[in-house]
Design a protein around this motif. Sequence first.
Motif, PDB file in Angstrom:
ATOM      1  N   PRO A 134       0.814  -1.226   0.000  1.00 54.71           N
ATOM      2  CA  PRO A 134       0.000   0.000   0.000  1.00 54.71           C
ATOM      3  C   PRO A 134       0.841   1.267   0.000  1.00 54.71           C
ATOM      4  O   PRO A 134       0.307   2.374  -0.065  1.00 54.71           O
ATOM      5  CB  PRO A 134      -0.802  -0.125   1.297  1.00 54.71           C
ATOM      6  CG  PRO A 134       0.071  -0.930   2.202  1.00 54.71           C
ATOM      7  CD  PRO A 134       0.786  -1.914   1.302  1.00 54.71           C
ATOM      8  N   PHE A 137       0.283   4.327  -2.323  1.00 47.35           N
ATOM      9  CA  PHE A 137      -0.865   5.219  -2.209  1.00 47.35           C
ATOM     10  C   PHE A 137      -0.581   6.459  -1.374  1.00 47.35           C
ATOM     11  O   PHE A 137      -1.503   7.188  -0.998  1.00 47.35           O
ATOM     12  CB  PHE A 137      -2.064   4.458  -1.653  1.00 47.35           C
ATOM     13  CG  PHE A 137      -2.524   3.353  -2.564  1.00 47.35           C
ATOM     14  CD1 PHE A 137      -3.168   3.645  -3.749  1.00 47.35           C
ATOM     15  CD2 PHE A 137      -2.279   2.029  -2.247  1.00 47.35           C
ATOM     16  CE1 PHE A 137      -3.572   2.637  -4.605  1.00 47.35           C
ATOM     17  CE2 PHE A 137      -2.676   1.008  -3.092  1.00 47.35           C
ATOM     18  CZ  PHE A 137      -3.323   1.315  -4.276  1.00 47.35           C
ATOM     19  N   SER A 138       0.690   6.698  -1.103  1.00 49.47           N
ATOM     20  CA  SER A 138       1.073   7.931  -0.421  1.00 49.47           C
ATOM     21  C   SER A 138       2.064   8.715  -1.274  1.00 49.47           C
ATOM     22  O   SER A 138       2.853   9.507  -0.753  1.00 49.47           O
ATOM     23  CB  SER A 138       1.682   7.630   0.947  1.00 49.47           C
ATOM     24  OG  SER A 138       2.819   6.788   0.821  1.00 49.47           O
ATOM     25  N   ILE A 155      -4.833  -1.483   4.081  1.00 45.14           N
ATOM     26  CA  ILE A 155      -4.298  -0.128   4.018  1.00 45.14           C
ATOM     27  C   ILE A 155      -4.762   0.715   5.207  1.00 45.14           C
ATOM     28  O   ILE A 155      -4.569   1.933   5.217  1.00 45.14           O
ATOM     29  CB  ILE A 155      -4.707   0.565   2.713  1.00 45.14           C
ATOM     30  CG1 ILE A 155      -6.236   0.661   2.627  1.00 45.14           C
ATOM     31  CG2 ILE A 155      -4.134  -0.161   1.511  1.00 45.14           C
ATOM     32  CD1 ILE A 155      -6.714   1.508   1.479  1.00 45.14           C
ATOM     33  N   LEU A 160      -2.958   7.725   3.333  1.00 44.26           N
ATOM     34  CA  LEU A 160      -3.335   7.795   1.928  1.00 44.26           C
ATOM     35  C   LEU A 160      -3.305   9.249   1.480  1.00 44.26           C
ATOM     36  O   LEU A 160      -3.985  10.095   2.061  1.00 44.26           O
ATOM     37  CB  LEU A 160      -4.735   7.212   1.722  1.00 44.26           C
ATOM     38  CG  LEU A 160      -4.944   5.782   2.227  1.00 44.26           C
ATOM     39  CD1 LEU A 160      -6.380   5.353   2.032  1.00 44.26           C
ATOM     40  CD2 LEU A 160      -4.000   4.818   1.529  1.00 44.26           C
ATOM     41  N   TRP A 170      -8.639   0.789 -12.074  1.00 41.26           N
ATOM     42  CA  TRP A 170      -8.545  -0.473 -11.330  1.00 41.26           C
ATOM     43  C   TRP A 170      -9.273  -1.535 -12.134  1.00 41.26           C
ATOM     44  O   TRP A 170     -10.476  -1.439 -12.356  1.00 41.26           O
ATOM     45  CB  TRP A 170      -9.220  -0.362  -9.963  1.00 41.26           C
ATOM     46  CG  TRP A 170      -8.480   0.450  -8.967  1.00 41.26           C
ATOM     47  CD1 TRP A 170      -7.141   0.665  -8.895  1.00 41.26           C
ATOM     48  CD2 TRP A 170      -9.060   1.168  -7.866  1.00 41.26           C
ATOM     49  NE1 TRP A 170      -6.843   1.466  -7.828  1.00 41.26           N
ATOM     50  CE2 TRP A 170      -7.996   1.789  -7.184  1.00 41.26           C
ATOM     51  CE3 TRP A 170     -10.366   1.321  -7.405  1.00 41.26           C
ATOM     52  CZ2 TRP A 170      -8.207   2.566  -6.056  1.00 41.26           C
ATOM     53  CZ3 TRP A 170     -10.564   2.097  -6.271  1.00 41.26           C
ATOM     54  CH2 TRP A 170      -9.502   2.710  -5.606  1.00 41.26           C
ATOM     55  N   HIS A 180     -11.866   0.267   1.819  1.00 41.41           N
ATOM     56  CA  HIS A 180     -10.580   0.638   1.262  1.00 41.41           C
ATOM     57  C   HIS A 180     -10.771   1.419  -0.037  1.00 41.41           C
ATOM     58  O   HIS A 180     -10.013   2.362  -0.323  1.00 41.41           O
ATOM     59  CB  HIS A 180      -9.740  -0.612   0.987  1.00 41.41           C
ATOM     60  CG  HIS A 180      -9.342  -1.336   2.232  1.00 41.41           C
ATOM     61  ND1 HIS A 180      -8.758  -2.576   2.212  1.00 41.41           N
ATOM     62  CD2 HIS A 180      -9.437  -0.987   3.548  1.00 41.41           C
ATOM     63  CE1 HIS A 180      -8.508  -2.967   3.452  1.00 41.41           C
ATOM     64  NE2 HIS A 180      -8.911  -2.013   4.274  1.00 41.41           N
ATOM     65  N   GLU A 183     -11.862   4.951   0.921  1.00 42.22           N
ATOM     66  CA  GLU A 183     -10.762   5.715   1.501  1.00 42.22           C
ATOM     67  C   GLU A 183      -9.770   6.173   0.428  1.00 42.22           C
ATOM     68  O   GLU A 183      -9.275   7.302   0.463  1.00 42.22           O
ATOM     69  CB  GLU A 183     -10.045   4.862   2.552  1.00 42.22           C
ATOM     70  CG  GLU A 183     -10.880   4.595   3.802  1.00 42.22           C
ATOM     71  CD  GLU A 183     -10.245   3.554   4.699  1.00 42.22           C
ATOM     72  OE1 GLU A 183      -9.110   3.131   4.390  1.00 42.22           O
ATOM     73  OE2 GLU A 183     -10.870   3.168   5.700  1.00 42.22           O
ATOM     74  N   LEU A 184      -9.498   5.288  -0.525  1.00 39.06           N
ATOM     75  CA  LEU A 184      -8.572   5.641  -1.587  1.00 39.06           C
ATOM     76  C   LEU A 184      -9.133   6.748  -2.478  1.00 39.06           C
ATOM     77  O   LEU A 184      -8.423   7.680  -2.851  1.00 39.06           O
ATOM     78  CB  LEU A 184      -8.244   4.407  -2.431  1.00 39.06           C
ATOM     79  CG  LEU A 184      -7.249   3.432  -1.811  1.00 39.06           C
ATOM     80  CD1 LEU A 184      -7.144   2.166  -2.637  1.00 39.06           C
ATOM     81  CD2 LEU A 184      -5.879   4.083  -1.688  1.00 39.06           C
ATOM     82  N   SER A 187      -8.802  10.137  -1.112  1.00 39.72           N
ATOM     83  CA  SER A 187      -7.453  10.707  -1.090  1.00 39.72           C
ATOM     84  C   SER A 187      -7.064  11.317  -2.436  1.00 39.72           C
ATOM     85  O   SER A 187      -5.918  11.741  -2.614  1.00 39.72           O
ATOM     86  CB  SER A 187      -6.433   9.626  -0.706  1.00 39.72           C
ATOM     87  OG  SER A 187      -6.281   8.671  -1.744  1.00 39.72           O
ATOM     88  N   CYS A 188      -8.013  11.356  -3.389  1.00 44.57           N
ATOM     89  CA  CYS A 188      -7.743  11.869  -4.740  1.00 44.57           C
ATOM     90  C   CYS A 188      -8.648  13.068  -5.027  1.00 44.57           C
ATOM     91  O   CYS A 188      -9.678  12.931  -5.714  1.00 44.57           O
ATOM     92  CB  CYS A 188      -7.982  10.790  -5.791  1.00 44.57           C
ATOM     93  SG  CYS A 188      -7.249   9.187  -5.420  1.00 44.57           S
TER      94      CYS A 188
END
Length: 209
Positions: A134, A137-138, A155, A160, A170, A180, A183-184, A187-188
Amino acid sequence: MAADRISELPDHIVSHILSFLPTKLAATTSILSKRWKSVWHSVLTLDFDDQTFKDFDSLTNFMISTMSSRDIKLPIHSFTFKCVNESSPYDLKVLNLCAILAVQYGKLENLSLHMPLHSIVKGLRNPNVIHLSPYIFSCKTLQVLHLNCLILEDISFQPLDLPLLKTLRWEFVLFKNINHVIELLSSCPILEEFVLCVCVMSGGRVRTS
């Protein structure tokens, strides 16, 4: 005899030209001279494809050699890994390591990781086979992220932060928890393109959406 005009170009121009080639092909230019050996190691785009290697071990050995011979002060702008051979062992420890190094070198803008669809089935039988770290993703500089046929580890403990990500694809990515995914995406903040074909693994069941 025709003049060698390419060799007359500055190193940064030659390096840019080599960035459009698969990394294995770019590496073959090292036989031309000591200068070319130095130049290909400065390429900011790395593209590894198992179809150009006799087996998976040859591919991973080349990846290790490439990453270890680079100047750590040079960033990697784009990192692509593609494996389509269904008979490959799918031990992606080297891939995880190289992907993390690409992030750590700084200024990574494009990350594309592709595995065969069959690897998902194998990963379900052996959860340690194709888990993806993971850590990626940072990456604060990442703009394009394409993951194909990979399993994402837990994660929940990983910060993130993908503030510059604009394109996210994906395809057949396995998550342990639907949260997850949420959350991902959170973060965008400037995401423009999102393509999703994902399997979510939760409570022992696999669900596609």
